[in-house]
Structure formats: structure tokens, C-alpha cells
Write an enzyme that holds these catalytic residues in place. Structure first.
Site, PDB file in Angstrom:
ATOM      1  N   GLN A  79       0.932  -0.796   0.325  1.00 12.65           N
ATOM      2  CA  GLN A  79      -0.308   0.298   0.069  1.00 12.65           C
ATOM      3  C   GLN A  79       0.729   1.097  -0.017  1.00 12.65           C
ATOM      4  O   GLN A  79       0.529   2.440  -0.447  1.00 12.65           O
ATOM      5  CB  GLN A  79      -0.791   0.205   0.817  1.00 12.65           C
ATOM      6  CG  GLN A  79      -2.072   1.310   1.506  1.00 12.65           C
ATOM      7  CD  GLN A  79      -2.881   1.045   2.301  1.00 12.65           C
ATOM      8  OE1 GLN A  79      -2.788  -0.327   3.301  1.00 12.65           O
ATOM      9  NE2 GLN A  79      -3.579   2.042   2.568  1.00 12.65           N
ATOM     10  N   THR A 413       7.469 -28.269 -22.637  1.00 15.74           N
ATOM     11  CA  THR A 413       6.588 -28.163 -22.871  1.00 15.74           C
ATOM     12  C   THR A 413       5.323 -27.496 -22.032  1.00 15.74           C
ATOM     13  O   THR A 413       5.429 -28.406 -20.786  1.00 15.74           O
ATOM     14  CB  THR A 413       6.793 -29.687 -23.847  1.00 15.74           C
ATOM     15  OG1 THR A 413       8.076 -30.159 -24.845  1.00 15.74           O
ATOM     16  CG2 THR A 413       5.294 -29.562 -24.797  1.00 15.74           C
ATOM     17  N   ASP A 451      14.725 -14.678  -7.281  1.00 12.62           N
ATOM     18  CA  ASP A 451      15.621 -16.228  -7.375  1.00 12.62           C
ATOM     19  C   ASP A 451      15.404 -16.225  -8.725  1.00 12.62           C
ATOM     20  O   ASP A 451      15.741 -17.058  -8.570  1.00 12.62           O
ATOM     21  CB  ASP A 451      15.138 -17.254  -6.301  1.00 12.62           C
ATOM     22  CG  ASP A 451      15.817 -17.150  -4.904  1.00 12.62           C
ATOM     23  OD1 ASP A 451      15.802 -15.368  -5.109  1.00 12.62           O
ATOM     24  OD2 ASP A 451      15.722 -17.440  -4.235  1.00 12.62           O
ATOM     25  N   HIS A 455      17.204 -19.382  -9.893  1.00  8.56           N
ATOM     26  CA  HIS A 455      16.660 -21.033 -10.459  1.00  8.56           C
ATOM     27  C   HIS A 455      16.764 -21.559 -12.114  1.00  8.56           C
ATOM     28  O   HIS A 455      17.309 -22.379 -12.770  1.00  8.56           O
ATOM     29  CB  HIS A 455      15.158 -20.499 -10.638  1.00  8.56           C
ATOM     30  CG  HIS A 455      15.065 -20.837  -9.296  1.00  8.56           C
ATOM     31  ND1 HIS A 455      13.788 -21.225  -8.217  1.00  8.56           N
ATOM     32  CD2 HIS A 455      15.699 -20.208  -7.695  1.00  8.56           C
ATOM     33  CE1 HIS A 455      13.813 -21.282  -7.189  1.00  8.56           C
ATOM     34  NE2 HIS A 455      14.492 -20.348  -6.706  1.00  8.56           N
ATOM     35  N   LEU A 503      15.829  -5.895 -17.662  1.00  5.73           N
ATOM     36  CA  LEU A 503      16.571  -6.589 -17.011  1.00  5.73           C
ATOM     37  C   LEU A 503      16.449  -6.365 -15.201  1.00  5.73           C
ATOM     38  O   LEU A 503      17.157  -6.289 -14.156  1.00  5.73           O
ATOM     39  CB  LEU A 503      18.598  -5.156 -16.385  1.00  5.73           C
ATOM     40  CG  LEU A 503      18.887  -5.050 -18.175  1.00  5.73           C
ATOM     41  CD1 LEU A 503      20.238  -4.000 -17.488  1.00  5.73           C
ATOM     42  CD2 LEU A 503      19.728  -6.515 -18.244  1.00  5.73           C
ATOM     43  N   ARG A 504      15.822  -7.780 -15.540  1.00  2.00           N
ATOM     44  CA  ARG A 504      14.314  -7.172 -14.127  1.00  2.00           C
ATOM     45  C   ARG A 504      15.489  -7.517 -13.189  1.00  2.00           C
ATOM     46  O   ARG A 504      15.338  -6.914 -11.580  1.00  2.00           O
ATOM     47  CB  ARG A 504      13.761  -8.502 -14.067  1.00  2.00           C
ATOM     48  CG  ARG A 504      12.829  -9.303 -13.475  1.00  2.00           C
ATOM     49  CD  ARG A 504      12.216 -10.358 -12.747  1.00  2.00           C
ATOM     50  NE  ARG A 504      11.611 -10.414 -13.638  1.00  2.00           N
ATOM     51  CZ  ARG A 504      10.390 -10.169 -14.168  1.00  2.00           C
ATOM     52  NH1 ARG A 504       9.786  -9.548 -13.519  1.00  2.00           N
ATOM     53  NH2 ARG A 504       9.396 -10.417 -15.300  1.00  2.00           N
ATOM     54  N   GLU A 528      22.131 -13.045  -1.719  1.00  7.62           N
ATOM     55  CA  GLU A 528      22.125 -14.067  -0.838  1.00  7.62           C
ATOM     56  C   GLU A 528      23.540 -15.215  -2.398  1.00  7.62           C
ATOM     57  O   GLU A 528      25.036 -13.983  -1.733  1.00  7.62           O
ATOM     58  CB  GLU A 528      22.087 -15.023  -0.187  1.00  7.62           C
ATOM     59  CG  GLU A 528      22.391 -15.760   0.556  1.00  7.62           C
ATOM     60  CD  GLU A 528      21.657 -16.997   1.089  1.00  7.62           C
ATOM     61  OE1 GLU A 528      21.325 -16.744   2.390  1.00  7.62           O
ATOM     62  OE2 GLU A 528      21.164 -17.582   0.522  1.00  7.62           O
ATOM     63  N   GLU A 532      25.638 -17.888  -7.489  1.00  2.00           N
ATOM     64  CA  GLU A 532      24.717 -18.253  -8.691  1.00  2.00           C
ATOM     65  C   GLU A 532      23.894 -17.576  -9.496  1.00  2.00           C
ATOM     66  O   GLU A 532      23.635 -17.318 -11.203  1.00  2.00           O
ATOM     67  CB  GLU A 532      23.049 -18.936  -7.467  1.00  2.00           C
ATOM     68  CG  GLU A 532      23.438 -20.046  -6.777  1.00  2.00           C
ATOM     69  CD  GLU A 532      23.173 -20.668  -5.874  1.00  2.00           C
ATOM     70  OE1 GLU A 532      22.421 -22.477  -6.978  1.00  2.00           O
ATOM     71  OE2 GLU A 532      21.934 -20.252  -4.904  1.00  2.00           O
ATOM     72  N   ASP A 788      67.565 -32.291 -17.684  1.00  2.00           N
ATOM     73  CA  ASP A 788      67.327 -34.251 -17.470  1.00  2.00           C
ATOM     74  C   ASP A 788      66.201 -34.702 -18.604  1.00  2.00           C
ATOM     75  O   ASP A 788      66.318 -35.499 -18.940  1.00  2.00           O
ATOM     76  CB  ASP A 788      66.544 -34.663 -16.184  1.00  2.00           C
ATOM     77  CG  ASP A 788      68.079 -34.175 -15.458  1.00  2.00           C
ATOM     78  OD1 ASP A 788      69.202 -33.664 -14.961  1.00  2.00           O
ATOM     79  OD2 ASP A 788      67.106 -34.054 -13.324  1.00  2.00           O
TER      80      ASP A 788
END
Length: 875
Positions: A79, A413, A451, A455, A503-504, A528, A532, A788
Site C-alpha cells: 500500500q 513443453t 530468485d 533458478h 534487466l529484471r 545472497e 549463482e 634431464d
């Protein structure tokens, strides 16, 4: 090497899996199914599944997809809003107006965290003289790092605008005047009732300038409520000041009436020198006066990578010191140090053990159903596939590629075999918010839009691994469109796209991503697992190159490079500057979570266990994780702090990740720990035993990334160990490619190959460090150098040339010479085999010329370098 290849291929005869073909739809697709090549998504939510809330607090001014996952996003979700931290200011939209606070002078370290959050008693509320309670606050406009909000009650209206790095808050009014309500009477040290500008200090000791329009006056001086009488005008601004000097106030007054109305950042990847150039532009509108542009405060990751002139003003923040500049724009330049699909196979470790691990992973399966944990499974497969390819060829890799295809095609799909809407393993497009939602979901990825980059990054990285070897699968006619939709959902590069916001998940000004979709926390938004996020951006880079889409490739490079710099500044603080608050201390070696209003070092969302607190910003460790190795001294500090917090190395969880991180600073210790637990350890859910051994063994051989050397092709790494560099390139194209490095090394690499072993580039001593060209040898025919492993004979010819003969003590499959004449450009060339010896003749030399040289030669399956030698032609 043949022995290992045969071992893996023999295992394939037992574990070969027949690829599954995409099923054919029977009957018509359901009405909400949108076909995308061979794939599809749904515009109908599956029954019984959650959805994001329908209410968006925005005005009719905003059309198209709604920006989420930003520092100001709670305004659109609630709100009014929760706390927002654009820095240096902090604010909350509430029923009586915009509550403003300057945490700069009160940043405190509490040992485990750094705090700069809002308080129960903040500086003041910027309100409206005729409205005590607005029904809500709505987002009216937004740009790359600014937001504008509207409060409206009848014909009375307050509009506020503010943004990252800005010391100003801009406001316009209808039906009333600016009314500022304080918690105690402010000290007024500049101006009076009849001046349009006041300089004040609040109870918290914060200094502000209040800028009414010319001709305006004040009421309420000496009380807790100040009202600016606009005198027929409608604009007003506030600036937080670095100090309470009149000179400073007058400087800020120069831009007080130049309202920021748009902000835009535009990036450009300059491939020839591997540099990301980002230009930040402010568009301003003069309300009065003659000045355009504005004052803005830069974060450390910005001013450390910019030539922008800086003023003598600073603010403190939970990200470290911010430095003030002025103008309409500024530019940053950051180096991109490359990514690889995996590490090259150069380690000196038990290859039969690695082969047995790969064999075990042929049976990798998962019971996971949600987008995150299934994504981690895809991450396992996509990481091990290129390792399997190096060990056992494409037949080995394709076992993992087939599993990836099966998993992705199922998710890509939306209908079942009967053409009906599935209830799981699909994506649904919500056109109200403009987002793609995967079901089953987890960690608020649907209801809160959390995230998505974490993901979906695993899905994109997995698709990129398939595309690396199977471009037909990745084509738009097949599965490519679904991958592109996932990229657009979390990092859309198209500002004009009508499906997804720009660019969310990425904050262009802060330089890093945000995880929470709604940011509805008193501490602001948070992120965090920075690693990832890097996994997602690397996936975009690899996907873009594999599919020939340079726009997406360069997008990924921009995101990866910028976030890397933010990680090094704010999560790791590799220079030990930003985690040093002036009040108190921060006693952690790493930030586990970054919030708008604080930095946390002792916990993640689910635990305060030290292994996970540290490891959450390492995983997944892949060929795109080499940025973690750029500062081995910091990696040593990070590991040793973890060891002290755990009190021993009897790790309770994620021991494989800890060994892999330990290999950055001490590979011998990492190998020791691994060998003690090799038969019994359980990898982290997104990792495998094969990847663990491969990473540790190859870092032991190669060292860590040398970030001072770049290449003119994105898929490279330059390693440094002791006094030598190893230049690695993976050619993602279908044609032979020549790559030039900034230290003048040139490598040529075949299609879809690493360059290791082809004699062009490889390992060379680092100039200026031990092992550089030595003293000239004795001139004359038949000069012999004996070691050697080899013997070198140098013979001067009569036709102004000199012949080098390299004879290894064991057979070599190739020998290359690297040389400089009179310290000129380095040449890297293949020698010609002559029986057991290898020869090369350098032409067009003269007496007195000095030739500095070394050789690369194969010994077994590995390549080795000699020391540098110097030879002076007889004068």
C-alpha cells in the site's frame, strides 16, 4: 591418455543410454498454449498452483511489464512501501508522505554485520500541507536507477522522485505546499522565514538543504514542522549534505532545481581488449536557473573503474565510502577475464579415479521437481559433460547431453501427450506483471518473484552446454526460443519488449543483482548467492556465443563483469576497505548476504553454519568460476577464517566445495584433504565427485587467474603459477580461430577445442619474474644445453640463420619453439621432426643479435616448458 579414453568408452558399452525423442502431441493443443519452436509455454495457470498477487500499486502512466526485484520494488507490491536504500539516503513511503533518513554518519559495525538501516526516529517526513493521510503510494515512473511515486487524495497530490547515488529528493505538489515534520525541532543554520533555502541539522546530526522555489517563504521556524509556501509554483527539493558549511550548501544549490527525470546506463563490450564500457546518463529538467546535470555519489566499484573527476565530498554507506561527482554522465571501464565451459584437462592426478567418477555419474537422476532443485540437477550434468568429453570423447559427453535434453524438453513443453495443460514441469506467463513462472516453484519464485536468476540460470547454463555441441537443438525452430524467454524474464536486454521488463534481476547502478521480487523488508532488498548469479550470467555468455547471438553474449559479459567487480568489493572486500565502518567493526572475512540497509557475514536464510555461510558465495564451481581465483591471498584469508570459525577441518557439510576453494590458495592442502576423504565424501547437491577432482587437480597444475592479461576472444583464461603463465582458449566456433593476448602471446585453436597441446601459446615464463631470459650463452657452432629431459644444440649457419635442434630423452608428439630476437615480438612456432629430434631455423639474423628462447614439448599426455635461455650470435 589412450588408456583412459578406452576405460571410459568401455564403460559406455555398459551404461549407454538411448536418447529420448520429443513426444508428438496427440490432438490439438490447449487454448492457452503458446508454441515456441518445438517448445511451448502456457498463458493459463495450472489448477492448484500459486500465482503472484494481482494488485500492482502503479498509476496509469505505467504501461507494459512491471519492473520487479529492485531496491524500490516494495512500493509496487504494498500500500505504501517498506524501507528503501538507494544510498546515500534511505526512505519509506508512508501514509503522511516520504520519510527520509541519512544513515551516512551512523554506519556501525556490530561484529557479524554492518548496519545502516532506518530507525524508529529518522530525520523527517516530507509531506503535504493539506493531507494527513494518503490512501496509498503508487509507482508513477521508473528508469534505470530512479523511481517516481505518486500520493493522491482528491485533488491534492504529492509526487516524489529519488534514486541510487543521488543526494537529492525531488517533489512536485498540487493543492498544497511542502510540509516537513521532524521528530524534534531542527537547528537552522542557513536562511530564515523570507529565504527560499534553509540549511538544517536534525536530531540525528544529519545536515540537509531545503530548496523552495525562488520567491517562496517559510512558516514554522523554531518548531517541529516547517512549511514552504510555494508562492504559485509547484516544485521543491531536498539535499542531504556532507557537512554543514555554507560553501557546501551553495554548491548543492547549483543543481537543486535541475530535476532528474530519466536515467539510463548503456554497455558496450569491446572484444579486442576484453573491456566492458558502461555509460551512465542523467536527463535533467530545469525548474529554474541555468544549470543542467546533477550531483551524484559513486560506489567503490564505480569510481575505482572510472576516470570521472571527483569533488571533495563523500558519504559513508554499508557499501563503503561513496564519492561525489557532477555532470550529466560518467563512464566505467571494467576488464572481462573470460569464461570457459570447463577447465582444460592438464592436471597430474589419477585419471582412472576421474574415469570411475564419470562412470558413477552416468546414472545421475533426480527426484527434484521444483525449478531450483531440478536446476541444480541440470547444473551437475552440464558441468560434468565437457569433462567427460575430454576424458572419453563425445560418446561419453552425450550420455549427459541426452539427460539434459530430456529434462529441458520436458520443462519446455506446457502440454502433455494428449495436448492438455500439464500440472508440473512447465512455464506459465503472467501478463499482469510480465514474468515467466516455473511450476513447481520454490523459495517464493512464484508468489514473490524471487530468485529467477538463481533458478533459471541453471536451465540456461544447461541449454548452453547442449548448444556447444548441438546447434540444431538450440535453434529457434527447436528449443532455442524457450531458452531466450528464460533469459528475457530475468535479464531482458530489450527496453522496448512488451513481455518482460528491462534487466529484471540486475541493478545497473549498484552493480549486482537482487533476489527478492518484492523487496518488502525493513532492511531493503537482498542478494545472497552472488555465485549463482554469476552462473546465470555465464550461461547467457555461453548460450549467446553457441547460438550466434552476440547481443545475448555481450549482455552476459556485461552482467558477469559488473557483478564480479561488485562481488570483489561488497561480498569479499578484497582490498579490505569497504568492510571497515568508522563506528564499530566487522570481524568477518566475507559477506554472506548483501541487503540494502546492511551487510551480513554470519548467516544465510536457513542456517548460521560456517561452511554454508562461506560456501553459498562459491557454488556452483565450474569453468565460469575462475573469477574466484583472481585474489589467492584473499581466498587464503577467507578459508582460514572459515577454519577458525569451524575450529577444525572436520567439515560437517559441503566439504567438496571447501576443498575446491582451498585449491585456490593451497592446492597441496586441498589434495591432502580430498585424499583423506576420497572414498566417503558426498558432494554438495549441485556438484559431483568428478568435478571436484577435476577442479582441484587442474588448479594444482595451472595456478590461479592472472587478471592482468586479456584476450581478444571471450572464451579464455590466463593462469599463473610460480613464474609461468598458461594461456587457455576454448574455441566455441566451427572454424579454426587465432586469439591474441595482451602480453603478445598468440594461440591458434581448432573448432570446439581447447588450445592445449597445439604449440601455439600454452605456458610461457612471465616477463619480469624469476625465469625470464637469462645471460647470453657461449656463441659458436655446436653450442649444447643439456637438461634431464632434453638436449638443445644451437648451430650458426653461413646464410645468416641459426638452427636449433631439440632432442627429448623420451619421445614427444610435438615440440614448439618460442623466441624473441633482440627483445622483439615473441614468435610461437611448431618445429619439424627429424628422427628423434626436432629442428627449427631462425632466418635473417645478424652477428651480435641476441635470441631469447624456450621450448614447449610433450611428455606423455602433458605438455612442459623449458626455462628461458639466451643465445648471442658470434660477432
Amino acid at each position: 591418455m589412450k588408456k583412459i579414453c578406452l576405460l571410459v568408452l568401455s564403460l559406455l558399452l555398459i551404461f549407454m543410454i538411448t536418447p529420448m525423442k520429443p513426444f508428438e502431441l496427440e490432438g490439438d493443443a490447449f487454448s492457452g498454449e503458446i508454441k515456441t519452436g518445438a517448445g511451448s509455454y502456457s498463458t493459463i495457470k495450472p489448477n492448484g498452483r500459486d500465482d503472484v498477487q494481482s494488485e500492482i500499486y502503479k498509476t496509469d502512466q505505467i504501461e507494459g511489464p512491471m519492473e520487479t526485484n529492485d531496491w524500490w520494488s516494495s512500493t509496487a507490491w504494498t500500500q505504501y512501501s517498506n524501507a528503501q536504500y538507494p544510498h546515500p539516503l534511505a526512505m519509506i513511503n508512508q501514509e503522511d508522505g516520504l520519510r527520509i533518513y541519512n544513515p551516512s554518519n551512523l554506519i556501525t559495525g556490530q561484529g557479524d554485520y554492518i548496519a545502516g538501516w532506518m530507525n524508529d526516529i529518522d530525520d523527517f517526513v516530507l509531506g503535504h500541507s493539506n493531507v494527513r493521510s494518503f490512501p496509498d503510494t503508487r509507482v508513477d515512473d521508473f528508469s534505470d536507477w530512479f523511481v517516481s511515486n505518486t500520493y493522491q487524495s482528491g485533488t491534492s497530490e504529492l509526487n516524489v522522485s529519488y534514486g541510487h547515488g543521488s543526494p537529492y529528493v525531488y517533489a512536485t505538489y498540487k493543492g498544497g505546499n511542502p510540509e516537513l515534520t521532524f521528530y524534534s525541532t531542527p537547528e537552522i543554520w542557513y536562511g530564515n522565514e523570507n529565504s527560499s533555502v534553509l540549511g538544517i541539522t536534525t536530531e540525528k546530526g544529519n545536515n540537509y538543504a531545503l530548496f523552495g522555489p525562488s520567491g517562496s517563504t517559510w512558516e514554522g521556524l523554531g518548531t517541529k514542522s516547517l512549511t514552504n509556501l510555494l508562492n504559485g509554483k509547484d516544485y521543491f527539493s531536498v539535499a542531504v549534505l556532507p557537512d554543514n558549511s555554507i560553501e557546501t550548501l551553495e554548491k548543492f544549490e547549483e543543481y537543486a532545481y535541475s530535476f532528474v527525470v530519466d536515467t539510463k546506463s548503456e554497455y558496450n563490450y569491446v572484444e579486442e581488449n576484453s573491456e566492458v564500457v558502461t555509460t551512465f546518463t542523467f536527463e535533467t529538467e530545469r525548474k529554474e536557473g541555468t544549470n543542467d546535470g546533477t550531483l551524484f555519489a559513486l560506489y567503490p566499484h564505480q569510481y575505482k573503474n572510472s576516470n570521472q573527476p571527483l569533488l571533495d565530498y563523500t558519504y559513508e554507506s554499508v557499501r563503503g565510502t561513496m564519492k561525489v561527482a557532477e555532470g550529466k554522465s560518467f563512464e566505467t571501464k571494467m576488464i572481462f577475464n573470460g569464461v570457459l565451459p570447463s577447465l582444460p584437462e592438464l592436471g597430474d592426478y589419477n585419471k582412472e579415479t576421474l574415469a570411475s567418477y564419470i562412470q558413477e555419474d552416468f546414472d545421475l537422476e533426480t527426484s527434484a521437481e521444483d525449478t531450483y532443485w531440478y536446476g541444480k540437477y541440470l547444473g551437475q550434468l552440464s558441468t560434468i559433460a565437457p569433462i567427460a568429453q575430454q576424458m572419453g570423447g563425445m560418446d561419453a559427453a552425450n550420455i549427459f547431453h541426452d539427460k539434459l535434453k530430456d529434462g529441458l524438453e520436458n520443462w519446455f513443453t506446457a502440454s502433455d501427450q494428449n495436448g492438455q495443460l500439464k500440472d508440473k514441469f512447465l512455464f506459465y506467463y503472467n501478463d499482469n506483471w510480465g514474468t515467466l513462472l516455473g511450476y513447481p516453484d520454490s523459495f517464493g519464485s512464484v508468489r514473490e518473484l524471487n530468485d529467477h536468476h538463481f533458478h533459471y540460470g541453471y536451465f540456461i547454463k544447461a541449454a548452453a552446454e547442449i548448444a556447444r555441441v548441438d546447434k540444431d537443438w538450440a535453434s529457434d525452430e527447436n528449443w532455442g526460443q524457450m531458452v531466450n524467454l528464460l533469459i528475457k524474464d530475468m535479464a531482458n536486454p530489450d527496453r522496448n519488449d512488451d513481455m518482460f521488463p528491462y534487466l529484471r534481476n540486475f541493478d545497473q547502478y549498484a552493480g549486482h543483482s537482487w533476489a527478492s521480487g518484492h523487496a518488502n523488508f525493513f532492511d531493503g532488498n537482498n542478494n545472497e548467492s552472488s555465485s549463482e548469479a554469476m552462473n546465470a550470467w555465464a550461461g547467457i555468455i555461453l548460450w549467446g556465443e553457441s547460438t550466434g547471438n552476440k547481443e545475448l553474449r555481450d549482455l552476459g559479459i556485461y552482467l558477469y563483469t559488473t557483478e564480479m567487480n561488485a562481488i570483489n568489493e561488497y561480498w569479499f572486500d578484497v582490498d579490505d576497505e569497504n568492510h571497515q565502518p568508522k563506528n564499530g567493526e566487522f570481524n568477518r572475512s566475507t559477506a554472506s548476504m548483501i541487503w540494502g540497509g546492511k551487510t551480513v557475514g554470519d548467516a544465510v536464510w536457513w542456517t548460521d553454519n560456517p561452511e554454508e555461510v562461506h560456501g553459498i558465495n562459491w557454488l556452483p564451481i565450474t569453468g565460469a568460476s575462475l573469477y574466484l581465483t583472481q585474489y589467492p591471498e584473499y581466498a587464503k584469508e577467507n578459508y582460514e577464517t572459515l577454519l577458525a570459525e569451524r575450529r577444525n577441518n572436520d567439515w560437517s557439510i559441503w566439504e567438496d566445495l571447501i576443498w575446491m576453494y582451498r585449491a585456490i590458495s593451497d592446492p597441496s592442502d586441498a589434495i591432502r584433504q580430498y585424499e583423506e576423504r576420497a572414498d566417503v565424501f558426498t558432494p554438495e547437491e549441485g556438484n559431483t565427485k568428478a568435478n571436484t577432482l577435476h577442479w582441484i587437480g587442474n588448479l594444482d597444475a595451472l595456478g590461479t587467474v592472472d587478471n592482468t592479461v586479456t584476450a581478444d576472444y571471450p572464451f579464455y583464461a590466463v593462469f599463473k603459477k610460480d613464474n609461468k603463465r598458461t594461456h587457455v582458449v576454448y574455441n566455441m566456433t566451427d572454424e579454426e580461430k587465432t586469439v591474441t593476448f595482451s602480453d603478445n602471446t598468440v594461440v591458434t585453436v581448432g573448432p570446439h577445442e581447447f588450445n592445449i597441446g597445439n604449440g601455439d601459446g600454452g605456458t610461457i615464463p612471465i616477463p619480469g619474474e624469476p625465469g625470464e631470459p637469462g645471460e647470453p650463452g657461449e656463441p659458436g657452432d655446436g653450442t649444447i644445453i643439456s637438461e634431464d629431459d632434453f638436449e638443445i644444440e644451437i648451430v650458426e649457419n653461413n646464410d645468416e640463420s641459426v638452427t636449433f635442434t631439440f632432442t627429448p630423452t623420451t619421445s614427444s608428439t610435438f615440440v614448439d619453439i618460442h623466441y624473441k630476437v633482440n627483445n622483439g615480438a615473441q614468435q610461437n612456432l611448431r618445429t619439424e621432426q627429424d628422427g628423434v629430434s626436432w629442428k627449427y631455423t631462425i632466418q635473417d639474423v645478424r652477428e651480435g643479435d641476441q635470441i631469447d628462447f624456450f621450448f614447449t614439448y610433450s611428455k606423455g599426455i602433458l605438455a612442459y616448458d623449458t626455462d628461458w635461455y639466451s643465445y648471442e650470435l658470434e660477432s
